[in-house]
Design an enzyme around this catalytic site. Structure first.
Site, mmCIF file in Angstrom:
data_model
loop_
_atom_site.group_PDB
_atom_site.id
_atom_site.type_symbol
_atom_site.label_atom_id
_atom_site.label_comp_id
_atom_site.label_asym_id
_atom_site.label_seq_id
_atom_site.Cartn_x
_atom_site.Cartn_y
_atom_site.Cartn_z
ATOM 1 C CD GLN A 94 11.152 14.976 6.330
ATOM 2 O OE1 GLN A 94 11.845 13.895 6.724
ATOM 3 N NE2 GLN A 94 10.445 15.713 7.393
ATOM 4 C CG ASN A 95 4.739 13.904 4.053
ATOM 5 O OD1 ASN A 95 5.269 13.105 4.548
ATOM 6 N ND2 ASN A 95 3.983 14.777 4.516
ATOM 7 C CG ASP A 97 1.025 12.795 1.065
ATOM 8 O OD1 ASP A 97 1.134 13.868 0.515
ATOM 9 O OD2 ASP A 97 1.074 12.809 2.303
ATOM 10 C CG HIS A 112 11.772 11.085 0.537
ATOM 11 N ND1 HIS A 112 11.459 11.170 1.865
ATOM 12 C CD2 HIS A 112 12.932 11.130 0.544
ATOM 13 C CE1 HIS A 112 12.527 11.365 2.643
ATOM 14 N NE2 HIS A 112 13.450 11.211 2.088
ATOM 15 C CB CYS A 123 9.372 4.701 -22.833
ATOM 16 S SG CYS A 123 7.715 5.075 -22.078
ATOM 17 C CB CYS A 143 6.500 1.333 -24.365
ATOM 18 S SG CYS A 143 7.525 1.131 -22.652
ATOM 19 N N GLY A 180 4.835 18.651 11.391
ATOM 20 C CA GLY A 180 4.547 17.489 11.550
ATOM 21 C C GLY A 180 5.730 16.516 11.067
ATOM 22 C CB SER A 182 11.216 14.645 15.087
ATOM 23 O OG SER A 182 11.264 13.664 14.139
ATOM 24 C CG ASN A 206 6.529 18.872 15.104
ATOM 25 O OD1 ASN A 206 5.950 18.041 14.266
ATOM 26 N ND2 ASN A 206 7.615 19.131 15.000
#
Ligand SMILES: [Zn+2]
Length: 240
Positions: A94-95, A97, A112, A123, A143, A180, A182, A206
């Protein structure tokens, strides 16, 4: 460990918790970025299209500075090592980074999208975020088009290919590591359920119990992602 040693198709589902030790604050929760901003106000695609310079100034530039500096921690490195050992197939994250790729995992599904890359809205050319010169906002492509993060804004769809592939991985894995997160936000939330229903062992790593604990996950290994991954990897390496 006994469940992981024989695994050959393990999949990891990761969230903000794995990147905290790399200096990336979570979006949600205490100390999260969304305590400072209303995400619907700032991180919505409509806000970006209406006023890209403002969104770059208050959100994107800060994120760029944070992510430019971030390096994978022992949690990311441990998952990369599990791939080298032939245990882990893919990471669903879900990160945004890009740290799983930097650590060495070769198959990373990003729900994501990614902040490690920017995309020209005209472009579609992609450029690595660390290469973007943000001295003038919004930064532009050669561009002349405006650059936007190649990540999913509020108001945008999860990339269908990412969704489809992760469902596929979840239904074919032998072990799912939930690290990491829930996993209460869709579509991540449904992945451990699919894995469990398909006969996989679901293991959570977790710091605290989550809604999955004891219901979907077979067990919870409590602790920070980096510490737990270090323990797991050394145990597995001794076994070989
Ligand atoms: Zn362009």
């Amino acid at each position: 460990m006994n469940d992981l040693a024989p695994a050959r198709q393990a999949v990891a589902l990761t969230g903000a918790g794995i990147s905290i030790d790399s200096g990336i604050p979570p979006f949600r929760g205490k100390g999260g970025l969304w305590e400072r901003f209303d995400p619907m106000e700032i991180a919505h695609i409509d806000s970006f299209m209406r006023n890209p310079a403002m969104v770059w100034k208050v959100l994107v530039k800060d994120l760029k500075d944070i992510i430019d500096r971030a390096r994978p921690n022992d949690g990311h490195k441990g998952l990369a090592r599990l791939e080298q050992l032939g245990i882990l197939k893919s990471v669903i994250t879900q990160n945004i980074d890009g740290l799983h790729q930097m650590a060495g995992n070769t198959d990373v599904i990003e729900f994501h999208g990614t902040f490690a890359w920017q995309r020209c809205i005209q472009c579609e050319r992609r450029i690595e975020t660390s290469w973007v010169d943000a001295s003038e906002l919004p930064p532009r492509c050669t561009c002349g088009g405006i650059l936007r993060p190649d990540a999913v804004f509020f108001g945008e769809m999860i990339p269908p290919a990412a969704l489809w592939r992760s469902q596929e991985m979840a239904s074919h894995c032998d072990v799912m590591l939930v690290v990491g997160t829930s996993a209460v936000v869709q579509p991540a939330a449904s992945m451990p359920i699919i894995a469990r229903q398909s006969g996989a062992v679901v293991i959570e790593i977790n710091p605290e119990p989550t809604p999955l604990t004891g219901v979907i996950s077979s067990y919870l290994i409590r602790g920070k992602a980096g510490d737990v991954m270090n323990r797991i990897v050394s145990a597995l390496e001794i076994k070989r």
